[in-house]
Design a protein around this motif. Structure first.
Motif, PDB file in Angstrom:
ATOM      1  N   CYS A   1      44.904  27.120  44.018  1.00  0.00           N
ATOM      2  CA  CYS A   1      44.639  27.417  42.606  1.00  0.00           C
ATOM      3  C   CYS A   1      44.725  26.130  41.772  1.00  0.00           C
ATOM      4  N   PRO A   2      43.665  25.800  41.029  1.00  0.00           N
ATOM      5  CA  PRO A   2      43.715  24.555  40.247  1.00  0.00           C
ATOM      6  C   PRO A   2      44.777  24.563  39.148  1.00  0.00           C
ATOM      7  N   TYR A   3      45.075  25.728  38.612  1.00  0.00           N
ATOM      8  CA  TYR A   3      46.156  25.795  37.619  1.00  0.00           C
ATOM      9  C   TYR A   3      47.508  25.487  38.285  1.00  0.00           C
TER      10      TYR A   3
ATOM     11  N   ARG B   1      47.865  21.733  38.970  1.00  0.00           N
ATOM     12  CA  ARG B   1      48.280  20.868  37.840  1.00  0.00           C
ATOM     13  C   ARG B   1      49.777  21.021  37.574  1.00  0.00           C
TER      14      ARG B   1
ATOM     15  N   THR C   1      49.522  36.012  37.274  1.00  0.00           N
ATOM     16  CA  THR C   1      48.776  34.788  37.569  1.00  0.00           C
ATOM     17  C   THR C   1      49.756  33.679  37.952  1.00  0.00           C
ATOM     18  N   VAL C   2      49.287  32.807  38.826  1.00  0.00           N
ATOM     19  CA  VAL C   2      50.052  31.610  39.164  1.00  0.00           C
ATOM     20  C   VAL C   2      49.464  30.425  38.406  1.00  0.00           C
ATOM     21  N   PRO C   3      50.293  29.440  38.106  1.00  0.00           N
ATOM     22  CA  PRO C   3      51.691  29.261  38.460  1.00  0.00           C
ATOM     23  C   PRO C   3      52.631  29.957  37.470  1.00  0.00           C
TER      24      PRO C   3
ATOM     25  N   LYS D   1      50.447  40.115  46.271  1.00  0.00           N
ATOM     26  CA  LYS D   1      51.478  39.445  45.475  1.00  0.00           C
ATOM     27  C   LYS D   1      52.863  40.051  45.719  1.00  0.00           C
TER      28      LYS D   1
ATOM     29  N   LEU E   1      47.291  35.701  46.473  1.00  0.00           N
ATOM     30  CA  LEU E   1      46.762  36.427  45.316  1.00  0.00           C
ATOM     31  C   LEU E   1      46.377  37.859  45.689  1.00  0.00           C
TER      32      LEU E   1
ATOM     33  N   GLU F   1      54.805  31.053  32.017  1.00  0.00           N
ATOM     34  CA  GLU F   1      53.678  31.753  32.663  1.00  0.00           C
ATOM     35  C   GLU F   1      52.335  31.055  32.510  1.00  0.00           C
TER      36      GLU F   1
HETATM   37  N1  GSH Z   1      46.050  30.588  31.939  1.00  0.00           N
HETATM   38  C1  GSH Z   1      46.696  30.642  33.225  1.00  0.00           C
HETATM   39  C2  GSH Z   1      45.647  30.954  34.278  1.00  0.00           C
HETATM   40  C3  GSH Z   1      46.202  30.999  35.687  1.00  0.00           C
HETATM   41  C4  GSH Z   1      45.233  31.708  36.643  1.00  0.00           C
HETATM   42  O1  GSH Z   1      44.288  32.362  36.224  1.00  0.00           O
HETATM   43  N2  GSH Z   1      45.502  31.581  37.946  1.00  0.00           N
HETATM   44  C5  GSH Z   1      44.712  32.334  38.894  1.00  0.00           C
HETATM   45  C6  GSH Z   1      44.605  31.664  40.231  1.00  0.00           C
HETATM   46  S1  GSH Z   1      43.719  30.121  40.181  1.00  0.00           S
HETATM   47  C7  GSH Z   1      45.403  33.656  39.167  1.00  0.00           C
HETATM   48  O2  GSH Z   1      46.587  33.687  39.360  1.00  0.00           O
HETATM   49  N3  GSH Z   1      44.646  34.759  39.172  1.00  0.00           N
HETATM   50  C8  GSH Z   1      45.208  36.056  39.438  1.00  0.00           C
HETATM   51  C9  GSH Z   1      44.551  36.771  40.544  1.00  0.00           C
HETATM   52  O3  GSH Z   1      43.583  36.255  41.110  1.00  0.00           O
HETATM   53  O4  GSH Z   1      45.027  37.856  40.878  1.00  0.00           O
HETATM   54  C10 GSH Z   1      47.426  29.339  33.475  1.00  0.00           C
HETATM   55  O5  GSH Z   1      47.024  28.298  32.905  1.00  0.00           O
HETATM   56  O6  GSH Z   1      48.432  29.325  34.202  1.00  0.00           O
END
Ligand code: GSH
Length: 214
Positions: free
Chosen positions: A11-13, A16, A50-52, A38, A35, A62
């Motif tokens: 996951c790119p988030y 970072r 959502t991660v992280p 979970k 994902l 969050e």
């Molecule tokens: N705005 C959030 C977005 C995080 C996000 O969307 N992560 C994705 C994975 S890259 C996620 O967890 N998605 C939930 C899922 O696929 O169930 C952040 O910056 O942390």
């Protein structure tokens, strides 16, 4: 007790967040989340799922950008927070319009089935990055800042969607910048593979963190 990071390797988030935690030299307990499956403890801590996510002393963080700021406000040995208003502007563009184009390009079948249209839209941002990177080694000058670290995982994802296409674009400065990040020891450290976490596992402390400076 160490702070806990719920993360997902690709996951790119999450990348970072791990980049900032690693650079700040914080010791965290790493919990790898799948994902599609979970852990209930993760969803209990953060129902949006959502991660992280970072959990420490009853506090839950969050959003990936908040995790970066939390880590760097404790220790910022490379001054990533220098000029952070300019970084935050670039990150807002990345997380908004660019990320939208990336998702519609990468997962076209879930959207309008027109990946080329979204690739063109995303490429407008990449041209801006290439221009900026032609004027200085990093997005905001001579040193990497918050923006570089928060954004390159998303450029990586865009590039990997069709690597042949990306590699043939005339964006020499963007290619240099992305390749430098991808080839770094830092990136290798934060991309270490962990097995899926489940309650009862012995804590996996991230051992690859850089020593604290200053
Ligand atoms: N705005 C959030 C977005 C995080 C996000 O969307 N992560 C994705 C994975 S890259 C996620 O967890 N998605 C939930 C899922 O696929 O169930 C952040 O910056 O942390």
């Amino acid at each position: 007790m160490s702070a806990v990071l719920y993360s997902f390797r690709r996951c790119p988030y999450a990348m970072r967040a791990r980049l900032a935690i690693f650079t700040a030299g914080l010791q965290i307990e790493h919990r790898e989340i799948l994902l599609r499956d979970k852990a209930p403890e993760f969803l209990q801590a953060s129902p949006k799922g959502t991660v992280p996510v970072v959990v420490y002393d009853g506090t839950v963080i969050e959003e990936s950008l908040d995790v970066m700021l939390w880590a760097l406000q404790q220790n910022d040995p490379e001054n990533w927070l220098c000029g952070s208003d300019a970084s935050l502007d670039l990150i807002a563009q990345n997380d908004g319009p660019f990320k939208q184009a990336l998702d519609r390009y990468k997962y076209a079948s879930r959207h309008d089935g027109n990946p080329e249209k979204w690739r063109v839209i995303g490429a407008e941002t990449l041209v801006e990055y290439d221009t900026a990177l032609g004027q200085s080694p990093y997005l905001l000058g001579s040193k990497p800042r918050l923006a570089d670290m928060a954004i390159f995982p998303f450029v990586r994802q865009f590039a990997n969607t069709d690597r042949t296409w990306f590699d043939t674009q005339s964006w020499p400065h963007l290619h240099r910048w992305l390749n430098e990040h991808l080839a770094s020891d830092r990136f290798a450290s934060i991309m270490k593979k962990y097995p899926k976490w489940q309650a009862g596992d012995p804590p996996t402390l991230a051992r690859t963190a850089q020593p604290r400076q200053g």
